[in-house]
Design a protein around this motif. Structure first.
Motif, short mmCIF file in Angstrom:
data_model
loop_
_atom_site.label_atom_id
_atom_site.label_comp_id
_atom_site.label_asym_id
_atom_site.label_seq_id
_atom_site.Cartn_x
_atom_site.Cartn_y
_atom_site.Cartn_z
N VAL A 272 0.90 -1.19 -0.11
CA VAL A 272 -0.01 -0.19 -0.17
C VAL A 272 0.91 1.33 -0.10
N ARG A 273 0.47 2.20 -0.94
CA ARG A 273 1.24 3.43 -0.86
C ARG A 273 0.10 4.42 -1.22
N ASN A 274 0.03 5.50 -0.58
CA ASN A 274 -1.16 6.72 -0.84
C ASN A 274 -2.33 6.05 -0.77
N GLY A 275 -2.67 5.10 -0.19
CA GLY A 275 -4.32 4.45 -0.15
C GLY A 275 -4.39 3.86 -1.40
N ARG A 276 -3.34 3.39 -2.14
CA ARG A 276 -3.69 2.54 -3.32
C ARG A 276 -2.93 1.15 -3.18
N TRP A 277 -3.48 0.22 -3.31
CA TRP A 277 -3.11 -1.09 -2.76
C TRP A 277 -2.61 -1.89 -4.31
N PHE A 278 -1.59 -2.78 -4.15
CA PHE A 278 -0.96 -3.80 -5.21
C PHE A 278 -0.74 -4.96 -4.47
N SER B 226 -2.32 -12.92 1.70
CA SER B 226 -0.96 -12.40 1.23
C SER B 226 -0.02 -12.82 2.54
N LEU B 227 1.21 -12.88 2.44
CA LEU B 227 2.27 -13.30 3.65
C LEU B 227 2.16 -12.15 4.62
N PHE B 228 2.31 -10.73 4.11
CA PHE B 228 2.55 -9.66 4.91
C PHE B 228 1.82 -8.45 4.05
N VAL B 229 1.70 -7.53 4.80
CA VAL B 229 1.49 -6.01 4.16
C VAL B 229 2.95 -5.32 4.09
N LEU B 230 3.12 -4.62 3.24
CA LEU B 230 4.39 -3.63 2.84
C LEU B 230 3.79 -2.34 2.82
N CYS B 231 3.92 -1.42 3.63
CA CYS B 231 3.58 0.04 3.68
C CYS B 231 4.70 0.80 3.25
N LEU B 232 4.62 1.58 2.00
CA LEU B 232 5.61 2.32 1.64
C LEU B 232 5.22 3.87 1.84
N ASP B 233 5.91 4.54 2.89
CA ASP B 233 5.91 5.70 3.37
C ASP B 233 6.60 6.90 2.78
N PRO B 234 6.01 8.08 2.96
CA PRO B 234 6.97 9.12 2.56
C PRO B 234 7.93 9.34 3.44
N PRO B 235 9.12 10.07 3.30
CA PRO B 235 10.21 10.17 4.12
C PRO B 235 9.85 10.70 5.53
N ARG C 258 -2.26 1.37 6.22
CA ARG C 258 -2.02 0.34 7.08
C ARG C 258 -3.18 -0.61 7.10
N PHE C 259 -3.04 -1.86 7.44
CA PHE C 259 -3.75 -2.97 7.72
C PHE C 259 -3.35 -3.71 8.97
N PHE C 260 -3.97 -3.15 10.06
CA PHE C 260 -3.67 -3.49 11.53
C PHE C 260 -4.15 -4.88 11.72
N THR C 261 -5.23 -5.65 10.95
CA THR C 261 -5.39 -6.78 11.25
C THR C 261 -4.37 -7.96 10.82
N LYS C 262 -3.63 -7.76 9.88
CA LYS C 262 -2.26 -8.55 9.46
C LYS C 262 -1.56 -8.61 10.70
N SER C 263 -0.99 -9.87 10.74
CA SER C 263 0.02 -10.45 11.74
C SER C 263 1.34 -9.46 11.76
N LEU C 264 1.78 -9.37 10.27
CA LEU C 264 2.96 -8.62 9.86
C LEU C 264 2.69 -7.56 9.06
N GLN C 265 3.19 -6.19 9.21
CA GLN C 265 3.17 -5.24 8.38
C GLN C 265 4.66 -4.53 8.38
N ILE C 266 5.58 -4.63 7.29
CA ILE C 266 6.63 -4.27 6.91
C ILE C 266 6.34 -2.62 6.65
N ILE C 267 6.99 -1.69 7.19
CA ILE C 267 7.06 -0.44 6.91
C ILE C 267 8.28 0.27 6.63
N ALA C 268 8.16 1.10 5.25
CA ALA C 268 9.52 1.50 4.76
C ALA C 268 9.13 2.78 4.41
#
Length: 647
Positions: free
Chosen positions: A179-185, A272-281, A300-310
């Motif tokens: 997810v980035r800017n509310g757009r999901w892939f 999916s295995l996990f959520v990856l959140c691509l954040d601004p600086p 974000r998707f807080f019900t996933k057991s793992l979210q990677i945030i970068a």
């Protein structure tokens, strides 16, 4: 031996003796209440443990439950799962926690694709049972939670469920939802043949997603071509659903699933295995840690057991849902990931050295895997649901604004330095926590420390109370010593009596930890007895809940004004979570060889308390180190908390 082979041979969790728990309770309550309340607690404990009384009936019921468990299964496990999945509140600030990674250890700019590649490989190995089981000095530890570390919490009215995720999912691919800017892939992590994609392939896929998720006017690559078909992909606050209370989240999810498009996208996301959140600086360390704990609801998707945030400035961390897996298992998994990255990094160095020497590049030994392309997840959000999600997003933003978060590093409080003082790092830190709160509140409030019980089958955690009588005595003695220094005796060394007072607090703390690790702690036992009343009270002839569970001393102990937990791993800089009470503090600490990272959180009218507490803790740690140095136990050092430099 494979990863899970030893679990059937671990001992079952014991049921503590009723009289032991009833004897321990007044001692833990004593520093927190007035004499009258303490006497009432003693009387309630005596009545509860009396022959033929409520306590004995509930104890027998709990022992019967233990005897009825299959094999070495834990009597606590079903009660624990039920407690977490029946939680009806909001997850992000009340249940989830975060790790802040040391991205410099993983190569900063290359850290994210390296992490994704190594993590995917480790998760595949875990599912196949190919990893070595974890053990300590006493023996093997339970790896049961590693079987179910990957899941999505599915909100359901009354009680949630956990949808466990296989490493190889739909269509034979391992995937991450991005997810980035509310757009999901949907990002493939493996090829169609199950081969983990290489760093360069993952980096290229992430670049495509960043370009596709940019504002429409900038959504073209340098050649003017649209990177994916997502140029008109709208930003949707889908993740705001996971910030709601569980029953409201269940209702919104059911409404979304009325659309076939949403059902398909939710299935891809949740499996999916996990959520990856691509954040601004990020601008500083506190902002990054706040983002790791909370962030924007639509990203974000807080019900996933793992979210990677970068972040775009190479900040890196993770957010975890807590119901199905404790932090200790993720520390183990990330230790494997870190080792895989270090091996890959060393191989890259050797390849670069070989290229510089003209000896040729490293042979990979396998064909470059064919790379499936990321694709957008599409949503059909009717106006009524969109308005509801927008309200939840705004409500969550206000809650996050009401959160105060302080993160500091204490370089002098490394594990090695504290062990050189001949003291337990955890006992030192926990005793300092009590002395710091005494400086602020002129007394102690209830303090909670999570203690792993993974030496038992299906082991989760117990609670150790740092706010014991010995800790209070030390806090009072240290406060008096500091007051005398302020009165004009600035060079007055700490007395030997003060050091001995500390050692008494240390011994008491280590004894409580040991009892918890042996499965003989108070809190889970009391929770089990209360559950037996709720499940079998009428059958046992009990028409009202035992008075001990309404006792003012017991309730004070359970307030958890200081909720604390510590983890340690070379790749983790900070560890944090929200406070569990409105007027309390959440304190996460990560001791390592380069110091201890500390995160303190508070809410609402207590917002500034986190800053005051951190300042008080700095003074206390300085004094405690000086105290031990004055006692001739180690050279004196100073505590200078530093905010970690933002890369």
């Amino acid at each position: 031996m494979t990863l899970f082979d030893h679990d059937p041979f671990l001992p079952p969790l014991p049921v503590p003796e009723l009289h032991d728990s009833c004897r321990a309770l007044p001692g833990l309550v004593q520093p927190l209440v007035d004499p009258e309340t303490l006497e009432n607690t003693r009387a309630a404990c005596e009545a509860f443990a009396a022959p033929g009384g409520d306590g004995e009936r509930l104890q027998r019921a709990l022992l019967e439950r233990q005897a009825a468990m299959f094999g070495n299964a834990s009597w606590l496990r079903p009660l624990w799962d039920d407690m977490y999945t029946r939680w009806r509140g909001s997850l992000p600030l009340d249940m989830n926690y975060f790790f802040r990674f040391d991205e410099q250890r993983w190569g900063s700019e290359k850290a994210l694709p390296r992490l994704l590649r190594a993590l995917t490989g480790v998760l595949l190995d875990l599912e196949a049972g190919r990893c070595e089981p974890e053990r300590n000095k006493q023996g093997f530890l339970s790896m049961e939670q590693a079987k179910s570390a990957l899941y999505t919490r599915i909100p359901t009215r009354g009680k949630d469920s956990l949808l466990h995720v296989r490493a190889i999912g739909r269509g034979g691919l391992a995937t991450a939802a991005v997810v980035r800017n509310g757009r999901w892939f949907l990002l493939p992590l493996t090829s169609a043949y199950g081969t983990v994609l290489r760093e360069g392939q993952l980096a290229a896929a992430l670049d495509r997603i960043r370009a596709a998720a940019a504002p429409e006017q900038n959504n073209k690559d340098a050649a003017g071509a649209v990177p994916t078909s997502a140029v008109h992909l709208p930003s949707q606050p889908i993740g705001a659903m996971t910030c709601a209370g569980a029953d409201e989240a269940a209702e919104i999810r059911a409404q979304l699933q009325e659309s076939l498009q949403n059902r398909l996208s939710l299935a891809e996301l949740e499996q999916s295995l996990f959520v990856l959140c691509l954040d601004p600086p990020h601008t500083d360390e506190a902002e990054l840690c706040r983002s790791l704990l909370a962030g924007r609801a639509r990203d974000r998707f807080f019900t996933k057991s793992l979210q990677i945030i970068a972040t775009d400035s190479h900040g890196l961390g993770a957010n975890f849902e807590h119901a199905g897996c404790d932090a200790a298992i993720w520390v183990y998994i990330l230790g494997l990931v870190d080792a895989a990255i270090q091996r890959e990094t060393e191989a890259d160095r050797e390849e670069e050295a070989g290229a510089a020497a003209g000896t040729g590049a490293r042979e990979h030994g396998e064909k470059e895997p064919e790379q499936p392309l990321p694709r957008p997840l599409l949503w059909d959000v009717p106006e009524r649901i969109g308005q509801r999600l927008a309200r939840l997003e705004a409500d969550f933003a206000r809650r996050v604004e009401d959160l105060n978060l302080v993160c500091r590093q204490f370089p002098e409080l490394s594990r090695q330095a504290l062990k050189a003082l001949k003291t337990s790092p955890d006992a030192f830190i926990q005793t300092a926590f009590q002395a710091a709160q005494y400086r602020i509140f002129a007394g102690l409030r209830s303090s909670y420390e999570a203690v792993a019980m993974r030496g038992f089958a299906e082991g989760r955690t117990e609670c150790a109370r740092g706010s014991g009588p010995e800790a209070l005595a030390f806090a009072q003695a240290l406060a008096q010593n500091l007051a005398q220094k302020r009165a004009g005796c600035a060079e007055m060394p700490a007395s030997p009596e003060l050091a001995e007072c500390y050692r008494a607090a240390e011994r008491a703390h280590l004894d409580r930890l040991a009892r918890c690790q042996r499965g003989l702690g108070l809190e889970r036992h009391m929770a089990g007895l209360k559950a037996m009343y709720e499940l079998r009270g009428k059958e046992l002839g009990m028409d009202r809940e035992p008075a001990i569970f309404h006792d003012a001393g017991w309730k004070t102990l359970c307030e958890n004004s200081l909720s604390t937990s510590g983890i340690g791993a070379p790749c983790i800089v900070f560890f944090g979570f929200g406070p569990v009470s409105e007027d309390g503090l959440g304190i996460g600490y990560a001791p390592g060889k380069n110091g201890t990272g500390l995160v303190v959180t508070s809410l609402g009218r207590e917002k500034k308390v986190a800053e005051l507490y951190t300042s008080a803790l700095t003074t206390v740690c300085q004094s405690m180190l000086a105290m031990l140095a004055a006692a001739g136990e180690a050279p004196q050092t100073s505590v200078h908390p530093n905010t970690r430099r933002t890369p």
